[in-house]
Design an enzyme around this catalytic site. Sequence first.
Site, mmCIF file in Angstrom:
data_model
loop_
_atom_site.group_PDB
_atom_site.id
_atom_site.type_symbol
_atom_site.label_atom_id
_atom_site.label_comp_id
_atom_site.label_asym_id
_atom_site.label_seq_id
_atom_site.Cartn_x
_atom_site.Cartn_y
_atom_site.Cartn_z
ATOM 1 N N GLU A 1 0.826 -1.205 0.000
ATOM 2 C CA GLU A 1 0.000 0.000 0.000
ATOM 3 C C GLU A 1 0.864 1.260 0.000
ATOM 4 O O GLU A 1 0.519 2.262 -0.631
ATOM 5 C CB GLU A 1 -0.928 0.001 1.213
ATOM 6 C CG GLU A 1 -1.960 -1.101 1.234
ATOM 7 C CD GLU A 1 -1.421 -2.424 1.789
ATOM 8 O OE1 GLU A 1 -2.168 -3.409 1.824
ATOM 9 O OE2 GLU A 1 -0.224 -2.463 2.200
ATOM 10 N N ARG B 1 9.571 -11.811 0.770
ATOM 11 C CA ARG B 1 8.741 -10.636 1.024
ATOM 12 C C ARG B 1 9.081 -9.959 2.347
ATOM 13 O O ARG B 1 9.092 -8.740 2.434
ATOM 14 C CB ARG B 1 7.258 -11.061 1.024
ATOM 15 C CG ARG B 1 6.254 -9.958 1.331
ATOM 16 C CD ARG B 1 6.090 -9.016 0.178
ATOM 17 N NE ARG B 1 4.997 -8.078 0.372
ATOM 18 C CZ ARG B 1 4.641 -7.164 -0.503
ATOM 19 N NH1 ARG B 1 5.282 -7.074 -1.651
ATOM 20 N NH2 ARG B 1 3.653 -6.329 -0.266
ATOM 21 N N MET C 1 16.284 -3.957 1.771
ATOM 22 C CA MET C 1 14.991 -3.283 1.652
ATOM 23 C C MET C 1 15.090 -2.134 0.654
ATOM 24 O O MET C 1 16.122 -1.484 0.534
ATOM 25 C CB MET C 1 14.552 -2.743 3.020
ATOM 26 C CG MET C 1 14.216 -3.827 4.030
ATOM 27 S SD MET C 1 12.728 -4.749 3.578
ATOM 28 C CE MET C 1 11.471 -3.487 3.785
ATOM 29 N N GLY C 2 13.991 -1.894 -0.054
ATOM 30 C CA GLY C 2 13.910 -0.740 -0.942
ATOM 31 C C GLY C 2 14.619 -0.896 -2.268
ATOM 32 O O GLY C 2 14.809 0.097 -2.979
ATOM 33 N N GLU C 3 15.013 -2.112 -2.641
ATOM 34 C CA GLU C 3 15.767 -2.310 -3.882
ATOM 35 C C GLU C 3 15.049 -3.237 -4.862
ATOM 36 O O GLU C 3 15.656 -3.697 -5.830
ATOM 37 C CB GLU C 3 17.155 -2.874 -3.579
ATOM 38 C CG GLU C 3 18.080 -1.912 -2.863
ATOM 39 C CD GLU C 3 19.521 -2.383 -2.903
ATOM 40 O OE1 GLU C 3 20.383 -1.585 -3.311
ATOM 41 O OE2 GLU C 3 19.782 -3.551 -2.536
ATOM 42 N N ASN D 1 2.219 -7.173 -6.517
ATOM 43 C CA ASN D 1 2.129 -6.227 -7.626
ATOM 44 C C ASN D 1 2.978 -6.657 -8.823
ATOM 45 O O ASN D 1 4.182 -6.399 -8.871
ATOM 46 C CB ASN D 1 2.549 -4.843 -7.142
ATOM 47 C CG ASN D 1 2.304 -3.771 -8.186
ATOM 48 O OD1 ASN D 1 1.750 -4.042 -9.249
ATOM 49 N ND2 ASN D 1 2.716 -2.563 -7.888
ATOM 50 N N LEU E 1 2.794 -5.352 -11.677
ATOM 51 C CA LEU E 1 3.055 -4.205 -12.545
ATOM 52 C C LEU E 1 4.469 -3.664 -12.377
ATOM 53 O O LEU E 1 4.974 -2.958 -13.251
ATOM 54 C CB LEU E 1 2.041 -3.087 -12.271
ATOM 55 C CG LEU E 1 0.583 -3.443 -12.568
ATOM 56 C CD1 LEU E 1 -0.323 -2.280 -12.214
ATOM 57 C CD2 LEU E 1 0.400 -3.833 -14.036
ATOM 58 N N GLU E 2 5.115 -3.971 -11.254
ATOM 59 C CA GLU E 2 6.491 -3.501 -11.048
ATOM 60 C C GLU E 2 7.438 -4.082 -12.099
ATOM 61 O O GLU E 2 8.195 -3.331 -12.727
ATOM 62 C CB GLU E 2 6.947 -3.813 -9.630
ATOM 63 C CG GLU E 2 6.227 -2.966 -8.593
ATOM 64 C CD GLU E 2 6.545 -3.359 -7.167
ATOM 65 O OE1 GLU E 2 6.735 -2.449 -6.349
ATOM 66 O OE2 GLU E 2 6.599 -4.563 -6.867
#
Length: 421
Positions: free
Chosen positions: A58, A269, A309-311, A335, A337-338
């Site tokens: 989200e 995840r 994280m964040g990569e 997702n 779509l990434e």
Amino acid sequence: MRFLYTILFYLALPFLFLRLLWRSRRTPDYRQRWGERLGFCPFRLDECIWVHAVSVGETIAAVPLIKALLKAFPELPIVVTNMTPTGAARVKAGLNDSVLQAYIPYDVPDAVNGFLQRVRPRVAVMMEGELWPNLFASCRKYQIPIVIANACLSEKSARGYALLGSVKREMFKAIHRIAAAALIDEVRFLSLGVPPEKIIITSNLKFDLELPENLSEKSELLRQQLKVNQERFIWIAASTHEGEEEIILAAHQLILEKNPSALLILVPRHPNRFDAIAGMIEQQKFNSVRRSQSGVCTPQITVYLGDTMGELLLLYSVADVAFVGGSFVPIGGHNMLEPAVLHKPVVTGPLLFDFLEISQLLLDAKGMVIAQNAEELAIIIERFFAETDYRVTTGENAYKVVEANRGALQKQLELIRQSIS
């Protein structure tokens, strides 16, 4: 009925904090900032825009919308709340210090009222489908308009809300606008009794995903490192859950039998599982390296564990094919779509009930393939390895789906603008 709900929630509070303590065994951040769960927000504001995003998915969808709000309302501070430490970390990674971040209070009147009195929102933007009876009642009491942004309502959630009777009707009275992500979401909200004039179909914010400006340069550098000066096929299995890594590794073993130089990037995840998955990879005798440890990816390495994280977009960008997890186990998918926006062919498992519309668009466009098990997954990946034209065409088809459905961001921004009093 809300009175009974409230009593039960108060009685459950000790167990909720015990659950936080239990989860902190693997994720120590769950042990922090408990006061925020009871409404003791660490800052006081005269007014703000409040955006709530439960966790990672989200928050990622909300980041472009929040950036647009920062530009549209530079005079208003923005408070972003989450329920999980991983969601809070994504706020920090995606928005730095441009917003204020806190945990959302538990849904009891004292906590909710304390939070609202501290931050004084002019509008409450709830991402995707967060509906809380006491929170919504308090927003109505303080005349805070609620916008449900990127509203996605699963069949399971709709059945649950249908059982709430008068509580459900009270919640819907508090809602100012619902920005439905798809027609099916509008239909489900209507079936619950939401007045049709409150619902507008805006498409899904996930189609408006932003790519970092330096992604291309970072991707090229990492891909050179992973290829180790030789051409090697790279596939990624991302956002995997417990029970999926075994399937992924079994498929990769089959792939290696035909293509010994193939490299799997495996990205669980949840960070609290990184060490356990590293142990599983080692136990199954794969040559591996962890990204967090900056290990050298030699030609002998066959599994690269993405334990940072964040990569995720960066790791997607270096792969030739992307498997999106949460789809071999009953999570409902993540997702897809990434990778699609990066022109990557998308592969998933069959359990996609949280992404029915998006997955159907990708399937109809021949931008995605579904595998039922490890053997099918291996066959699909091997075909993408062997047939370059098929791989490129499938990736382009996936990208076209993203491009054809952009535009939700401006529509939802306008709904929020209309709701700010």
